[in-house]
Motif scaffolding. Structure first.
Motif, short mmCIF file in Angstrom:
data_model
loop_
_atom_site.label_atom_id
_atom_site.label_comp_id
_atom_site.label_asym_id
_atom_site.label_seq_id
_atom_site.Cartn_x
_atom_site.Cartn_y
_atom_site.Cartn_z
N PHE A 188 0.86 -1.18 0.00
CA PHE A 188 0.00 0.00 0.00
C PHE A 188 0.89 1.23 0.00
O PHE A 188 1.72 1.42 0.89
N ASP A 189 0.75 2.07 -1.02
CA ASP A 189 1.51 3.31 -1.13
C ASP A 189 0.51 4.46 -1.24
O ASP A 189 -0.47 4.37 -1.98
N SER A 190 0.80 5.54 -0.52
CA SER A 190 -0.18 6.63 -0.53
C SER A 190 0.46 7.97 -0.21
O SER A 190 1.53 8.04 0.42
N GLN A 220 -0.85 11.30 1.78
CA GLN A 220 -1.92 11.68 2.70
C GLN A 220 -1.77 13.14 3.12
O GLN A 220 -0.66 13.57 3.48
N ASN A 275 -6.56 11.36 0.57
CA ASN A 275 -5.67 10.23 0.41
C ASN A 275 -5.60 9.82 -1.05
O ASN A 275 -6.64 9.54 -1.68
N SER A 301 -3.84 6.96 -3.25
CA SER A 301 -3.15 5.72 -2.91
C SER A 301 -3.28 4.66 -3.99
O SER A 301 -4.06 4.80 -4.95
N LYS A 302 -2.52 3.59 -3.80
CA LYS A 302 -2.60 2.41 -4.65
C LYS A 302 -2.34 1.19 -3.79
O LYS A 302 -1.33 1.12 -3.07
N ASP A 351 -8.80 -1.18 -3.41
CA ASP A 351 -7.99 -0.10 -3.98
C ASP A 351 -8.89 1.09 -4.32
O ASP A 351 -9.81 0.97 -5.12
N HIS A 361 -8.64 7.74 -4.93
CA HIS A 361 -8.92 9.05 -4.33
C HIS A 361 -9.95 8.91 -3.21
O HIS A 361 -11.01 8.30 -3.39
#
Length: 328
Positions: free
Chosen positions: A48-50, A52, A70, A72-73, A96, A99
């Motif tokens: 999980f990459d984001s 914030q 947030n 993220s992917k 997933d 936005h």
């Protein structure tokens, strides 16, 4: 088992291997397990990459505000169509959401008796106007991922291996790009027919009479092969589902010096009463839409590729709750 023995094949995985099982089961690495494999094996991988962003401001006079965003992917490997190439199972996570935007606002009218303003600080006015509260929670985010439709090859590789081949394949256009999976033949509320891809969030079509997907954009996996495309498409998502909740409250002092207070609050979920439609059916793309033939719902879609089960799947209508609490 008897048939194999009659043909001189007597090598079974273990002595009490069930005679009702087929040859393919006996050839598995672990023939004592069926297609479900070993339960709860710790072989999953997630990431999980984001980015914030969080903004909080507490104003004077009882107002507070919070906003967070947030981007993220989420990726994971929980299964694979080919157990010997688990990396083929790397895909977007089921949750997933690229936005996510949320707002929270809370306001509490302070005790006006000590405000210093003559027209509201008298006992009667302060008693009537003080203690009121207003809260709001607003959330907006991307829609849920829609999975690939099933591939219905006449002789899939799973017939021989017990696994594979994956979901249907999205065709390529003349430029070598993926074809648009959304319908290019639809009618809006005004009766105008469109040939441009439909926007599932446009609120311009009747969900009970519109096929949202384009079956011509998909193809079955060739017989005896694995699908070249295994992952989900990030742009292929269901309708967004905004969440808008509001509450109103009032505090009453039931004893001197605030030792006993009564809080009365009414909470509204989905205050705008937005229609929350179900995810369109992503069954086999060759599944033609089914139209209800008679009755009050005659002419409306009830099932089929790209249709919404609006008649049975709509949920989340506006609700209100009264809450009372005594603090002492």
């Amino acid at each position: 088992r008897t048939t194999l023995a009659n043909r001189g094949i007597t090598g079974f995985p273990y002595s009490n291997f069930p005679g009702t099982q087929n040859v393919r089961q006996s050839l598995r690495d672990y023939p004592q397990y069926n297609s479900n494999g070993i339960f709860n094996a710790p072989v999953g991988v997630t990431s999980f990459d984001s980015f914030q962003l969080n903004v909080t401001q507490r104003f004077s006079h009882g107002v507070s505000f919070n906003m967070n965003y947030n981007f993220s992917k989420a990726m994971d490997i929980t299964a694979s169509t080919d157990p010997y190439n688990r990396r083929n199972g790397r895909d977007l996570g089921a949750f997933d959401l690229p936005h996510q935007l949320r707002f929270t606002v809370q306001y509490q009218v302070p005790d006006l008796k000590t405000s210093g303003m003559a027209f509201v600080s008298n006992p009667i006015a302060s008693q009537v106007l003080s203690g009121w509260g207003l809260g709001a929670y607003l959330a907006y985010q991307s829609g849920a991922i829609i999975g690939r439709p099933a591939s219905t090859s006449t002789t899939p590789i799973s017939n021989f291996l017990g696994y594979g081949p994956g979901g249907a394949q999205l065709n390529l256009d003349a430029n070598g790009d993926y074809m648009n999976p959304w319908s290019v033949n639809w009618v809006d509320y005004a009766g105008t027919r469109h040939t441009d891809p439909i926007d599932i969030n446009c609120h311009c079509y009747d969900p009970t009479k519109t096929v949202l997907f384009n079956p011509a954009a998909w193809a079955n996996i060739p017989n005896g092969q694995f699908g070249a495309q295994q992952g989900s498409f990030r742009f292929y998502r269901a309708q967004r589902q905004p969440e808008e909740n509001i509450n109103f409250s009032r505090n009453f002092r039931l004893a001197k010096e605030g030792r006993v207070t009564l809080n009365v609050r009414v909470e509204f979920n989905n205050i705008m009463n937005r229609t929350r439609l179900p995810t369109p059916s992503s069954a086999a793309f060759a599944t033609a839409p089914t139209v209800t033939p008679t009755g009050a719902n005659a002419g409306l879609y009830s099932s089929g590729f790209g249709t919404m089960s609006v008649l049975s799947g709509t949920s989340g209508q506006r609700t209100g709750t009264f809450v009372g609490r005594i603090t002492f």
